[in-house]
Design a protein around this motif. Structure first.
Motif, PDB file in Angstrom:
ATOM      1  N   THR A   1      40.818  36.891  35.170  1.00 20.79           N
ATOM      2  CA  THR A   1      40.354  35.721  35.902  1.00 20.79           C
ATOM      3  C   THR A   1      41.056  34.480  35.376  1.00 20.79           C
ATOM      4  OG1 THR A   1      38.510  35.369  34.391  1.00 20.79           O
ATOM      5  CG2 THR A   1      38.063  36.653  36.378  1.00 20.79           C
ATOM      6  N   GLU A   2      41.176  33.500  36.238  1.00 24.78           N
ATOM      7  CA  GLU A   2      41.685  32.183  35.864  1.00 24.78           C
ATOM      8  C   GLU A   2      40.621  31.175  36.225  1.00 24.78           C
ATOM      9  OE1 GLU A   2      45.327  31.337  37.898  1.00 24.78           O
ATOM     10  OE2 GLU A   2      46.522  32.515  36.513  1.00 24.78           O
TER      11      GLU A   2
ATOM     12  N   LYS B   1      32.644  28.193  39.748  1.00 22.86           N
ATOM     13  CA  LYS B   1      32.950  28.456  41.163  1.00 22.86           C
ATOM     14  C   LYS B   1      34.442  28.408  41.459  1.00 22.86           C
ATOM     15  CE  LYS B   1      28.552  26.925  42.957  1.00 22.86           C
ATOM     16  NZ  LYS B   1      27.849  26.101  43.936  1.00 22.86           N
ATOM     17  N   GLU B   2      35.226  27.781  40.581  1.00 19.50           N
ATOM     18  CA  GLU B   2      36.671  27.689  40.788  1.00 19.50           C
ATOM     19  C   GLU B   2      37.421  28.911  40.239  1.00 19.50           C
ATOM     20  OE1 GLU B   2      35.048  24.954  39.141  1.00 19.50           O
ATOM     21  OE2 GLU B   2      34.660  24.134  41.127  1.00 19.50           O
TER      22      GLU B   2
ATOM     23  N   LYS C   1      39.139  32.417  39.789  1.00 18.85           N
ATOM     24  CA  LYS C   1      39.830  33.306  40.725  1.00 18.85           C
ATOM     25  C   LYS C   1      40.280  34.552  39.984  1.00 18.85           C
ATOM     26  CE  LYS C   1      41.582  29.666  43.658  1.00 18.85           C
ATOM     27  NZ  LYS C   1      42.730  29.099  44.352  1.00 18.85           N
TER      28      LYS C   1
ATOM     29  N   THR D   1      42.931  37.445  39.145  1.00 24.01           N
ATOM     30  CA  THR D   1      44.382  37.627  39.146  1.00 24.01           C
ATOM     31  C   THR D   1      44.665  39.111  38.993  1.00 24.01           C
ATOM     32  OG1 THR D   1      44.559  37.315  36.756  1.00 24.01           O
ATOM     33  CG2 THR D   1      44.814  35.353  38.139  1.00 24.01           C
TER      34      THR D   1
END
Length: 69
Positions: free
Chosen positions: A20-21, A25-26, A28, A30
């Motif tokens: 994850t990055e 809630k932001e 995402k 990968t």
């Protein structure tokens, strides 16, 4: 992941590393395709087994046998 496969960003036979990055809630997911090693061990290295919550001393089931039997 399906888009990565569809657009050829990951190939058949690769191991897909998921991470994850960001946070909250932001955040995402990968996805990164890495070549599969020529020889894959039956059991993970001790360091990985310990990281997964095991002791690193668990015996692997014999080939053809389900674990817990």
């Amino acid at each position: 992941l399906s888009e990565k496969i569809l657009f050829g960003e990951v190939k058949a036979g690769q191991i897909i590393m998921v991470d994850t990055e960001g946070t909250g809630k932001e955040a995402k997911f990968t996805f990164k395709g890495v070549p599969k090693p020529e020889v894959v061990p039956d059991t993970p290295p001790v360091e990985l087994a310990k990281a997964a919550g095991g002791t690193g001393t668990e015996a692997a089931p014999e080939r053809g046998q389900a674990s817990g039997s």
